[in-house]
Design a protein around this motif. Structure first.
Motif, PDB file in Angstrom:
ATOM      1  N   VAL A  28       0.851  -1.190   0.000  1.00  0.00           N
ATOM      2  CA  VAL A  28       0.000   0.000   0.000  1.00  0.00           C
ATOM      3  C   VAL A  28       0.884   1.236   0.000  1.00  0.00           C
ATOM      4  O   VAL A  28       1.980   1.236   0.576  1.00  0.00           O
ATOM      5  N   VAL A  29       0.418   2.294  -0.676  1.00  0.00           N
ATOM      6  CA  VAL A  29       1.120   3.579  -0.659  1.00  0.00           C
ATOM      7  C   VAL A  29       0.168   4.657  -0.169  1.00  0.00           C
ATOM      8  O   VAL A  29      -1.056   4.522  -0.264  1.00  0.00           O
ATOM      9  N   MET A  30       0.738   5.717   0.367  1.00  0.00           N
ATOM     10  CA  MET A  30      -0.019   6.916   0.720  1.00  0.00           C
ATOM     11  C   MET A  30       0.516   8.042  -0.154  1.00  0.00           C
ATOM     12  O   MET A  30       1.724   8.292  -0.200  1.00  0.00           O
ATOM     13  N   ILE A  31      -0.389   8.718  -0.851  1.00  0.00           N
ATOM     14  CA  ILE A  31       0.014   9.767  -1.774  1.00  0.00           C
ATOM     15  C   ILE A  31      -0.778  11.035  -1.483  1.00  0.00           C
ATOM     16  O   ILE A  31      -1.994  10.990  -1.247  1.00  0.00           O
ATOM     17  N   SER A  32      -0.087  12.172  -1.479  1.00  0.00           N
ATOM     18  CA  SER A  32      -0.682  13.470  -1.137  1.00  0.00           C
ATOM     19  C   SER A  32      -1.037  14.238  -2.401  1.00  0.00           C
ATOM     20  O   SER A  32      -0.454  14.004  -3.466  1.00  0.00           O
ATOM     21  N   PRO A  33      -1.958  15.200  -2.311  1.00  0.00           N
ATOM     22  CA  PRO A  33      -2.242  16.061  -3.459  1.00  0.00           C
ATOM     23  C   PRO A  33      -0.966  16.720  -3.978  1.00  0.00           C
ATOM     24  O   PRO A  33      -0.178  17.261  -3.204  1.00  0.00           O
ATOM     25  N   GLY A  34      -0.760  16.650  -5.266  1.00  0.00           N
ATOM     26  CA  GLY A  34       0.432  17.223  -5.873  1.00  0.00           C
ATOM     27  C   GLY A  34       1.553  16.233  -6.073  1.00  0.00           C
ATOM     28  O   GLY A  34       2.461  16.482  -6.871  1.00  0.00           O
ATOM     29  N   GLN A  35       1.515  15.108  -5.384  1.00  0.00           N
ATOM     30  CA  GLN A  35       2.601  14.150  -5.501  1.00  0.00           C
ATOM     31  C   GLN A  35       2.400  13.211  -6.686  1.00  0.00           C
ATOM     32  O   GLN A  35       1.276  12.939  -7.105  1.00  0.00           O
ATOM     33  N   THR A  36       3.522  12.700  -7.197  1.00  0.00           N
ATOM     34  CA  THR A  36       3.519  11.675  -8.242  1.00  0.00           C
ATOM     35  C   THR A  36       4.439  10.543  -7.802  1.00  0.00           C
ATOM     36  O   THR A  36       5.391  10.754  -7.050  1.00  0.00           O
ATOM     37  N   MET A  37       4.150   9.337  -8.272  1.00  0.00           N
ATOM     38  CA  MET A  37       4.959   8.163  -7.946  1.00  0.00           C
ATOM     39  C   MET A  37       5.124   7.281  -9.163  1.00  0.00           C
ATOM     40  O   MET A  37       4.220   7.177  -9.995  1.00  0.00           O
TER      41      MET A  37
END
Length: 589
Positions: A259-268
């Protein structure tokens, strides 16, 4: 008309070549902005999009290329576009944030952006940077490595892009304008989307759920973009592991996770191997709610897409759901995931953390109140701030004012420290700390100055939460983070100078702190702000003005042949209203 635009693009290209900045290949795109109808959640609405698509078109380049994007605004209000994570060396004129580097592109007009790629590699994105228009105006940017270098991992067999978004049933800009005018809380989304679709678990959505077909045994590069407006999200694929290999246009040491946690504005950038039994599997995301547990008014919908294997098999009635997807208020998976992020930091992808710090800033990020007089009645309105300063948009953009030495637009006195020190994370804050001061205050930096910023979360108004902090024009090294109030004596001893992640957007943890460093080697006017649109609307932003170096090659480029003129007709221009207490509210005209 198209011939005129083509001629203008050629003029811009010649202009860039004359300045010696066009490096790799040159690409051209036409972005036509206009209203289009979309049906989601059993209702049809009209909203502004690019080229009739939601999300918008993908920009694909190779590291070091240049892109010209001609934006034709056929919509009903002005807007700008920002190229999130693109450093734009010496070229703030095309960075895009409204009121900061340009005025809006008005209806029935156009503007050509010159997007200069330099050291970025991986996945970034573009989005509107006016009001809340980015909820429907956004898209991915794919930056391939040069052929002679390739990926720092085995060449994937294919790739896929997933863009997470927020869906609002109503006219979100109209609702936000009304809420800002009255001081109310801005709207919550009605659902989240993956590539524009809410997925099977939402009403009237199962026929349009996004599907990604894979072949058994192959490995794919999955590019994640969070265009979500105001929350962080957890993401997982049922019964499949994820290997995170990149963030914010930079490579990281591989992180194997479910699982990942991603914030607004972030890319992975994430590697996924299709190694499970043939079938269908949900790719699912839900909100990670970092605010206090008593708050229940948020979007509880689960957004889903489907990973489906090709081949001959009888699919199950319903795809498998990722049972490892954390619950809304589960803090630990987010904390543990963020701890594992490290730069690749090898010979081919070295790091260079600034060590000769000349500017140190300690910046509090807070929720605040302002008292205003609306129609003879005192109203408590919501605000947010950095070092107790809530940003107020000027009538002329800051870049033009700086470049042309126009006085009265901004003041160069953003403070390096908050006005007072106390236990920022305690439950009961001093009464005199909740009111912010509004202004257009910037921080000047000398060219090549080495900067350290410690962002400190606060619990003012009892609404501590994560803040995704984004810096335009730069990537920075995240050298440390923790919980509680930053201790200047002990916390720096734990700084990571060996392999800190290099990001353009970092999560400031709830009731905690995060320390970043960067070298001010890119002259220009650069916005920095919380990437929650709600907090940006309330004033959680400021501006760095990085002065020119001593040569033309270390100075801001000359402005392009045409810039959108500054007018008062923009439908959501923010105006200042003063009251007897000396506080101000950004009120919609």
């Amino acid at each position: 008309m198209m011939g005129m635009f083509s001629g203008f693009l050629k003029l811009m290209l010649l202009y860039g070549m004359f300045l010696g900045l066009a490096q790799g290949k040159v690409h051209y795109h036409e972005f036509v902005l206009k209203e289009a109808n979309f049906t989601r959640l059993c209702e049809t609405k009209s909203m502004l999009v690019v080229n009739d698509s939601f999300p918008g078109p993908v920009i694909r380049v190779t590291k070091g290329d240049t892109v010209y994007v001609n934006v034709q605004n056929q919509g009903n209000y002005g807007l700008t576009i920002h190229w999130h994570g693109v450093h734009q060396p010496r070229n703030p004129w095309s960075d895009g944030p409204e009121h900061i580097t340009q005025c809006p592109i008005e209806p029935e007009s156009n503007f050509t952006y010159e997007i200069i790629f330099s050291d970025e590699e991986g996945t970034l994105w573009w989005h509107a940077h006016s009001d809340w228009t980015r909820h429907s105006v956004h898209g991915a940017i794919v930056i391939l490595p040069k052929e002679e270098t390739g990926y720092p991992f085995l060449q994937p067999d294919g790739e896929e892009i997933l863009v997470f978004g927020s869906w609002y049933k109503g006219d979100v800009n109209k609702e936000v304008n009304e809420d800002l005018e009255t001081g109310n809380v801005t709207p919550q989304s009605n659902a989240y989307t993956i590539n524009g679709q809410p997925g099977d678990l939402c009403p009237c959505s199962n026929e349009s759920t996004y599907r990604w077909q894979v072949e058994h045994g192959k490995t794919y590069l999955l590019r994640l973009v969070s265009a979500v407006m105001n929350v962080e999200i957890y993401f997982a694929i049922a019964q499949h592991n994820l290997t995170v290999v990149g963030m914010s246009g930079s490579y990281v040491k591989p992180i194997l996770t479910d699982v990942v946690m991603i914030s607004p504005g972030q890319t992975m950038d994430v590697l996924v191997t299709a190694n499970q039994p043939l079938g269908r599997y949900y790719m699912a995301a839900r909100q990670y709610d970092s605010i206090r547990q008593g708050v229940k008014n948020y979007d509880k919908e689960n957004v889903t897409a489907i990973l489906e294997y090709s081949g001959n098999y009888t699919p199950s009635v319903s795809p498998s759901f990722p049972n490892n997807l954390p619950t809304y208020a589960d803090f630990n998976p987010a904390i543990e995931f963020m701890k594992r992020i490290r730069s690749l930091a090898n010979k081919d992808h070295p790091i260079n953390v600034p060590q000769n710090i000349t500017t140190r800033m300690y910046v509090t990020a807070s929720e605040n109140n302002v008292l205003v007089d609306l129609g003879g009645e005192n109203v408590t309105a919501l605000a947010s701030s950095l070092n107790n300063i809530s940003w107020v948009n000027p009538t002329t953009d800051v870049l033009l004012a700086y470049y042309r030495n126009i006085s009265g637009i901004y003041t160069a006195d953003f403070p390096d420290n908050p006005p007072s020190f106390f236990n920022f994370t305690e439950d009961d804050s001093p009464d005199d700390t909740t009111l912010s001061v509004q202004g257009t205050k910037v921080r000047m930096l000398n060219y090549n100055e080495e900067v350290e910023i410690v962002f400190q979360g606060t619990n003012l108004l009892d609404v501590s939460m994560d803040h995704p902090m984004h810096l335009h024009g730069y990537s920075f090294y995240v050298i440390g983070s923790g919980y509680g109030v930053f201790d200047i004596e002990t916390d720096p001893k734990g700084y990571n100078f060996d392999d800190p992640p290099k990001l353009n957007t970092v999560t400031l943890p709830k009731n905690g702190w995060v320390a970043i460093r960067f070298k001010a080697s890119n002259p220009g006017v650069w916005l920095w702000h919380c990437h929650y649109e709600r907090h940006l609307s309330w004033g959680m932003s400021s501006v760095f003005i990085v002065k020119n170096g001593g040569t033309p090659e270390t100075s801001i480029r000359e402005p392009p042949p045409y810039l959108p003129p500054c007018k008062d007709s923009f439908t959501s221009r923010l105006l200042q209203y003063e009251n007897s207490d000396g506080n101000r509210l950004n009120k919609i005209d």
